[in-house]
Write a protein that holds these residues in place. Structure first.
Motif, mmCIF file in Angstrom:
data_model
loop_
_atom_site.group_PDB
_atom_site.id
_atom_site.type_symbol
_atom_site.label_atom_id
_atom_site.label_comp_id
_atom_site.label_asym_id
_atom_site.label_seq_id
_atom_site.Cartn_x
_atom_site.Cartn_y
_atom_site.Cartn_z
ATOM 1 N N ALA A 18 34.618 -24.726 19.977
ATOM 2 C CA ALA A 18 35.553 -24.604 21.097
ATOM 3 C C ALA A 18 36.221 -23.237 21.111
ATOM 4 C CB ALA A 18 36.612 -25.717 21.011
ATOM 5 N N LEU A 19 36.635 -22.763 19.951
ATOM 6 C CA LEU A 19 37.293 -21.460 19.876
ATOM 7 C C LEU A 19 36.322 -20.343 20.245
ATOM 8 C CD1 LEU A 19 39.932 -20.061 19.165
ATOM 9 C CD2 LEU A 19 39.142 -19.886 16.807
ATOM 10 N N VAL A 21 33.755 -20.535 22.337
ATOM 11 C CA VAL A 21 33.554 -20.537 23.790
ATOM 12 C C VAL A 21 34.760 -19.929 24.499
ATOM 13 C CG1 VAL A 21 33.260 -22.030 25.805
ATOM 14 C CG2 VAL A 21 31.987 -22.501 23.708
ATOM 15 N N VAL A 22 35.961 -20.383 24.127
ATOM 16 C CA VAL A 22 37.169 -19.862 24.773
ATOM 17 C C VAL A 22 37.317 -18.368 24.515
ATOM 18 C CG1 VAL A 22 39.688 -20.001 24.807
ATOM 19 C CG2 VAL A 22 38.336 -22.083 24.693
ATOM 20 N N LEU A 23 37.087 -17.949 23.277
ATOM 21 C CA LEU A 23 37.229 -16.541 22.923
ATOM 22 C C LEU A 23 36.211 -15.691 23.666
ATOM 23 C CD1 LEU A 23 38.764 -14.583 21.104
ATOM 24 C CD2 LEU A 23 37.079 -14.997 19.320
ATOM 25 N N ARG A 24 34.995 -16.193 23.786
ATOM 26 C CA ARG A 24 33.957 -15.446 24.490
ATOM 27 C C ARG A 24 34.312 -15.276 25.962
ATOM 28 N NH1 ARG A 24 28.604 -14.331 23.178
ATOM 29 N NH2 ARG A 24 27.901 -12.747 24.696
ATOM 30 N N VAL A 25 34.819 -16.341 26.564
ATOM 31 C CA VAL A 25 35.226 -16.256 27.964
ATOM 32 C C VAL A 25 36.378 -15.276 28.132
ATOM 33 C CG1 VAL A 25 36.237 -17.564 29.874
ATOM 34 C CG2 VAL A 25 34.390 -18.563 28.533
ATOM 35 N N LEU A 26 37.372 -15.338 27.241
ATOM 36 C CA LEU A 26 38.513 -14.436 27.344
ATOM 37 C C LEU A 26 38.087 -12.978 27.209
ATOM 38 C CD1 LEU A 26 41.324 -16.284 25.349
ATOM 39 C CD2 LEU A 26 41.302 -15.758 27.781
ATOM 40 N N GLU A 29 36.299 -11.655 30.134
ATOM 41 C CA GLU A 29 37.093 -11.518 31.347
ATOM 42 C C GLU A 29 38.157 -10.440 31.259
ATOM 43 O OE1 GLU A 29 36.814 -12.962 34.299
ATOM 44 O OE2 GLU A 29 34.958 -13.918 33.640
ATOM 45 N N SER A 188 43.459 -15.430 17.654
ATOM 46 C CA SER A 188 42.393 -16.429 17.498
ATOM 47 C C SER A 188 42.171 -16.759 16.030
ATOM 48 C CB SER A 188 41.097 -15.912 18.124
ATOM 49 O OG SER A 188 41.251 -15.710 19.514
#
Length: 479
Positions: A18-19, A21-26, A29, A188
């Motif tokens: 989960a971290l 995926v979220v970190l990659r998206v952040l 972006e 993170s």
């Protein structure tokens, strides 16, 4: 693999995924989002400046009019701004004005005047009445040094008479982007470490609770006297505490059932002999016989009845002690004084066998425990020593400190424990002959002492004396 490790690995895997995926998206972006924000500000700036440049463009004086004069010092401006820790000592905007054919008529840096910009998207699309913007390298030799250009139309009524383009290097955003990415990565890692710590804590709690319940169940299965495990404040009224209570209720019910079955069986077996003797003697007493025989049979009935009475009393005491999971009463017990008090009560029996007592008890030797239970245990040990001592013998009663322990002992001068009985002396209802003219005991005395010893965390040993005849009983208790 243990369940705690499985839980930890599963938790860490889900959290890590989960971290990630979220970190990659952040991170993906941050840079586009920052550039979109800069483009938005360039649009505002381009349209604002286009309105200011309109009068000079209509008059054909864009190169030396009031607009150009107003921006004359733009390249030399030094804001000296401190933007969240970043120093800004110059203006990064470049303003270019092209006519309706895309020929540059004004350049704030005086580098592109006269050049044809009609092929660039920002100028070409704006001249066609569309939104015009582009991001292109500042130099063909530095493809990574891109510059963002946003254009706005200069109008004369509904006719586009020129294009004003505002540009800014994308590299100026890199410090902000890098800091944002660094902060995101740092927090993170902090979040990952904190989550990992929480996962370790909860995995340890679950594994520890299960381990304690498992240890409790195994100890009960081995027949040990163990208290219900304390699962800690984290357990509260969770399923673990409810499971522990259910295990305790199951243990009590199973032990009660097995306890009753075992005692009914053993008690029935032990009552057969005295009851048979009483029945036989009572049948004989119904017949005519000499007074001497009648007295002998009546005495036999009395002795067997007393034996039954002692058996029931000791059995009740042993049953009470065996059902205890821990001490209810705990107070200082003076072993020296208690032993001497018991010896005074046993004075008639000692005199009957002409036994001497050697006192090595000392003074003031105390332990923490239940005075009544300790007294019962010492009473049984002294009874055994008296019963197995020969007439005119000697008992040696002692008490000594051994580190963190107090060792109480009694030694007789009897024949000792036969080899065949050494492994069975603590069995319930197992008893040895107690000398000529004496009946066998109930076989419950040492069982009671053993149970009381376990309740007090002590150690009980009964062994033969190697250098001479006799038996030595030693009871060690925490001081």
């Amino acid at each position: 693999m243990r369940i705690g490790l499985r839980l930890l690995l599963g938790f860490f895997l889900v959290l890590g995924l989960a971290l990630f995926v979220v970190l990659r998206v952040l991170l993906d972006e941050v840079k586009p989002g920052t550039r979109l924000a800069m483009e938005d500000s360039l649009v505002d700036a381009a349209y604002t400046l286009a309105l200011l440049a309109t009068p000079d463009m209509k008059a054909g004086a864009i190169a030396n009019g009031s607009f150009a004069q107003s921006l004359q010092g733009l390249n030399d401006a030094q804001p000296g701004a401190n933007i969240s820790g970043f120093r800004k000592d110059g203006v990064d905007y470049r303003i270019v004005v092209a006519d309706a054919q895309g020929i540059v008529r004004y350049d704030s840096r005086h580098e592109a005047v006269g050049q044809d910009f009609s092929r660039w998207n920002d100028v070409a699309r704006t001249l066609r009445g569309e939104y015009g913007a582009r991001s292109s390298p500042a130099s063909p030799y530095a493809p990574d040094s891109t510059v963002m250009h946003v254009a706005a139309p200069i109008r004369d009524g509904d006719r586009v008479i020129g294009v004003l383009s505002v540009s800014r290097p994308n590299a100026r955003l890199e410090p902000y982007i890098q800091r944002s990415e660094t902060r995101i990565l740092r927090w993170s890692w902090v979040l990952l470490g904190l989550s990992l710590g929480i996962g370790v804590l909860f995995s340890w709690w679950i594994a520890s609770s299960l381990s304690r319940l498992r240890g409790y169940a195994n100890a009960v299965a081995r027949g040990e006297r163990v208290p219900l495990p304390v699962l800690g404040r984290m357990s509260g009224s969770t399923e673990f505490s409810e499971l522990a209570q259910a295990l305790e209720r199951m243990r009590v019910q199973l032990e009660d059932k097995a306890y009753v079955e075992r005692y009914v069986h053993t008690l029935t077996h032990e009552l057969k002999s005295p009851l048979a003797a009483i029945r036989g003697a009572s049948e004989l007493l119904q017949e005519e016989m000499p007074a001497q025989d009648r007295q002998r049979f009546a005495g036999n009935i009395q002795r067997q009845a007393e034996r039954l009475h002692q058996l029931v009393d000791k059995l009740l005491n042993l049953a009470h002690v065996e059902q205890m999971q821990g001490l209810v009463t705990r107070e200082p017990v003076n072993l020296s004084a208690l032993t001497r008090e018991l010896l005074q009560r046993l004075e008639p029996r000692l005199r009957l066998k002409s036994l001497r007592v050697r006192d090595a008890l000392g003074e003031g030797q105390t332990v923490q425990g239940d005075p009544f239970l300790i007294g019962q245990a010492l009473q049984n040990l002294l009874d055994n020593a008296i019963d197995f001592s020969p007439p005119h013998g000697e008992l040696e009663v002692g008490l000594r400190r051994d580190g963190a322990w107090l060792e109480w002992s009694v030694r007789d001068q009897g024949s000792g424990i036969p080899d065949y009985a050494r492994e069975r002396i603590f069995e319930r209802f197992y008893s040895l002959p107690r000398g000529e003219g004496q009946d066998k005991g109930s076989g419950l005395g040492l069982c009671l002492v053993q149970e009381v010893s376990q309740l007090h965390g002590g150690e009980l040993r009964v062994e033969n004396v190697s250098e001479s005849r006799g038996c030595l009983a030693r009871w060690r208790l925490p001081a």
